[in-house]
Scaffold this motif. Structure first.
Motif, short mmCIF file in Angstrom:
data_model
loop_
_atom_site.label_atom_id
_atom_site.label_comp_id
_atom_site.label_asym_id
_atom_site.label_seq_id
_atom_site.Cartn_x
_atom_site.Cartn_y
_atom_site.Cartn_z
N ALA A 101 7.87 11.84 6.00
CA ALA A 101 7.17 11.02 5.00
C ALA A 101 6.82 9.66 5.56
O ALA A 101 5.71 9.14 5.35
CB ALA A 101 8.04 10.88 3.75
N ALA A 102 7.74 9.08 6.30
CA ALA A 102 7.49 7.76 6.89
C ALA A 102 6.35 7.80 7.91
O ALA A 102 5.59 6.85 8.04
CB ALA A 102 8.77 7.25 7.55
N ALA A 103 6.24 8.94 8.60
CA ALA A 103 5.20 9.09 9.63
C ALA A 103 3.91 9.66 9.04
O ALA A 103 2.96 9.93 9.77
CB ALA A 103 5.71 10.00 10.75
N ASN A 104 3.89 9.87 7.71
CA ASN A 104 2.73 10.44 7.05
C ASN A 104 2.42 11.84 7.58
O ASN A 104 1.27 12.22 7.76
CB ASN A 104 1.51 9.54 7.20
N LYS A 105 3.50 12.63 7.84
CA LYS A 105 3.33 13.95 8.42
C LYS A 105 4.08 15.02 7.63
O LYS A 105 4.59 15.98 8.20
CB LYS A 105 3.80 13.95 9.88
N LEU A 106 4.14 14.84 6.32
CA LEU A 106 4.76 15.86 5.50
C LEU A 106 3.90 17.13 5.52
O LEU A 106 2.68 17.05 5.65
CB LEU A 106 4.91 15.38 4.06
N PRO A 107 4.52 18.30 5.39
CA PRO A 107 3.74 19.53 5.32
C PRO A 107 2.97 19.58 4.01
O PRO A 107 3.20 18.78 3.10
CB PRO A 107 4.81 20.63 5.39
N ASP A 108 2.08 20.55 3.89
CA ASP A 108 1.29 20.68 2.67
C ASP A 108 2.17 21.03 1.47
O ASP A 108 2.01 20.48 0.38
CB ASP A 108 0.23 21.78 2.85
N VAL A 109 3.10 21.96 1.69
CA VAL A 109 3.99 22.44 0.62
C VAL A 109 5.43 22.31 1.08
O VAL A 109 5.75 22.63 2.22
CB VAL A 109 3.67 23.91 0.25
N MET A 110 6.29 21.86 0.17
CA MET A 110 7.70 21.67 0.51
C MET A 110 8.60 22.21 -0.59
O MET A 110 8.31 22.05 -1.78
CB MET A 110 8.03 20.18 0.66
N GLN A 111 9.67 22.85 -0.19
CA GLN A 111 10.74 23.21 -1.12
C GLN A 111 11.61 21.97 -1.31
O GLN A 111 11.99 21.31 -0.35
CB GLN A 111 11.58 24.34 -0.55
N MET A 112 11.94 21.66 -2.57
CA MET A 112 12.80 20.51 -2.83
C MET A 112 13.74 20.79 -3.99
O MET A 112 13.33 21.34 -5.02
CB MET A 112 11.98 19.26 -3.16
N GLY A 113 15.00 20.40 -3.83
CA GLY A 113 15.95 20.41 -4.93
C GLY A 113 15.73 19.18 -5.79
O GLY A 113 14.96 18.28 -5.43
N GLY A 114 16.42 19.12 -6.91
CA GLY A 114 16.22 18.04 -7.87
C GLY A 114 16.45 16.65 -7.32
O GLY A 114 15.66 15.73 -7.57
N SER A 115 17.53 16.47 -6.56
CA SER A 115 17.85 15.12 -6.06
C SER A 115 16.82 14.67 -5.03
O SER A 115 16.43 13.50 -5.00
CB SER A 115 19.26 15.09 -5.46
N TYR A 116 16.38 15.59 -4.17
CA TYR A 116 15.35 15.24 -3.19
C TYR A 116 14.05 14.88 -3.87
O TYR A 116 13.39 13.90 -3.54
CB TYR A 116 15.08 16.43 -2.25
N LEU A 117 13.65 15.72 -4.83
CA LEU A 117 12.36 15.53 -5.47
C LEU A 117 12.26 14.16 -6.13
O LEU A 117 11.25 13.47 -6.00
CB LEU A 117 12.14 16.65 -6.49
N THR A 118 13.30 13.78 -6.84
CA THR A 118 13.30 12.47 -7.51
C THR A 118 13.07 11.36 -6.50
O THR A 118 12.27 10.44 -6.72
CB THR A 118 14.64 12.25 -8.23
#
Length: 414
Positions: free
Chosen positions: A85-102
């Motif tokens: 995220a800091a490098a602006n290189k997140l994938p198009d789609v990501m699996q995330m649990g509740g704590s990560y997503l928030t």
């Protein structure tokens, strides 16, 4: 515990950069959904491994789309997501649990869900809530998770137990009877280590306790929470549960031998028991969490999210639509035994007819979601410490939770 505190600190230090790079979705919808393109997807643990097979099926039906799945270990997932995220290189789609997503929604790194395409009413309420932050949805529920009680039915007969414990008082009585009949431990619950809180949630929520309320009030040392921890740690004091558990402990091994007679487990434990211990078939069963004030379990699972800076949002949305739709959910259950988040997937096949699945569905309907707090991993690490201190006799449950209360108050976003 230290790992979570470290990664949370990394996230805080990068928040300013993320606000600039991730906020606003600069990638836009530059590529049409049916154009030839590659979607990058990150998924964690077993799901990451299984999703590659589903991707091949999806590619056959959508020949212009290549789905590149990268499996990520849960132990490094948070750190990799923060760095990307800091490098602006997140994938198009990501699996995330509740704590990560928030956390990532707070950073501005996630695309808001199109609620005309994905409708809240189609999913378990607890699943949908995990994808929400600050009144908006950022994740579409992929699968849900909760805990139920696993118990040895053959050993129950030897112990003079004729039914599953229905109350918390009966749970402890059953643990005592199992132990007298030969089991080393009547119940397996986590006494220490990372995410001990997940083992504690069943006691906490059933007692009517919380850690932080939805409106941001810290209640980690409330009478209900203290009562829950007193009940929880009584198993260690009485020798009914192991006082220390090694990292990576697999309870199914001791459940198979009878050294452990009962444990709170997730849906994946059914597959582990069936696959690894076929001789145990017919000798165990599951039941809903025993009632205290109520019968309540934790709501877990994962959502699928789209990067705010993806240049493939339209195609990403179509993939998420397939994975979270009725057909995709039923297929995913057959592959993984993950509980479908889409409620219509429960209307046919094993999900509708298997008595065990009815228990899961009932428990999921009353499962409780953690509040949407960006620092939730840090917050729960304080409860992990309180559990360990109380379980090891270093502090009373009240004193341990009083300490946690003070530490958590400074982490809560009002």
């Amino acid at each position: 515990m230290n790992r979570r505190a470290t990664t949370a600190a990394i996230a805080v230090s990068l928040a300013s950069a993320l606000t600039l790079t991730a906020c606003g979705g600069s990638g836009g919808d530059s590529v049409a959904a049916d154009a030839k393109q590659t979607l990058t997807v990150w998924a964690m643990g077993t799901e990451g491994e299984k999703l590659a097979d589903v991707a091949k099926v999806y590619e056959k039906a959508n020949p212009n789309i290549t789905v590149k799945v990268t499996p990520i270990g849960w132990d490094v997932a948070h750190q990799k997501l923060v760095a990307a995220a800091a490098a602006n290189k997140l994938p198009d789609v990501m699996q995330m649990g509740g704590s990560y997503l928030t956390e990532f929604a707070d950073m501005g790194a996630l695309e808001e869900v199109d609620t005309k395409t994905f409708k809240e009413k189609d999913y378990f309420p607890a699943g949908w809530e995990q994808g929400e932050y600050d009144g908006k949805a950022y994740g579409v529920p992929w699968y849900v998770d909760t805990r139920v009680l696993y118990y040895r039915t053959d050993l129950a007969k030897k112990a003079g137990i004729d039914k599953a414990p229905a109350t918390m008082a009966e749970l402890q009585t059953a643990a005592e009877k199992y132990q007298k009949a030969g089991s080393k431990y009547g119940l397996s619950i986590q006494p220490n280590g990372l995410d001990s809180v997940q083992s504690f949630y069943q006691f906490l929520y059933s007692a009517g306790g919380q850690i932080v309320t939805k409106d941001g009030k810290t209640v980690a040392n409330s009478p209900a929470t203290v009562k829950a921890l007193e009940n929880y740690t009584s198993y260690f004091k009485k020798g009914l549960a192991a006082k220390s558990v090694r990292p990576g402990y697999d309870v199914t091994k001791d459940f198979n031998t009878g050294a452990v007679a009962m444990f709170f487990g997730g849906p994946w434990h059914m597959g582990l028991l069936d696959d690894n211990y076929p001789d145990l078939k017919g000798k165990w069963a599951i039941a809903n969490v025993p009632t205290d004030k109520t019968s309540a379990s934790m709501a877990g699972g994962s959502s699928l999210t789209i990067s705010a800076d993806s240049e493939h949002k339209a195609a990403a949305k179509e993939l998420v639509k397939y994975l979270t739709g009725t057909k995709g959910q039923a297929d995913w259950f057959q592959r993984t035994k993950d509980l479908p988040a889409n409620m219509t997937a429960w209307n046919s096949g094993d999900l509708a007819n298997d008595p065990k699945m009815k228990i899961w569905k009932t428990q999921m309907e009353s499962a409780q979601v953690s509040p949407a707090q960006p620092k939730w991993s840090e917050i729960t690490s304080k409860i992990d410490t309180a559990i360990e201190d109380a379980a090891q006799g270093k502090a009373s449950p009240k004193a341990a939770l009083d300490k946690a209360q003070g530490e958590i108050e400074g982490l809560v976003q009002k």
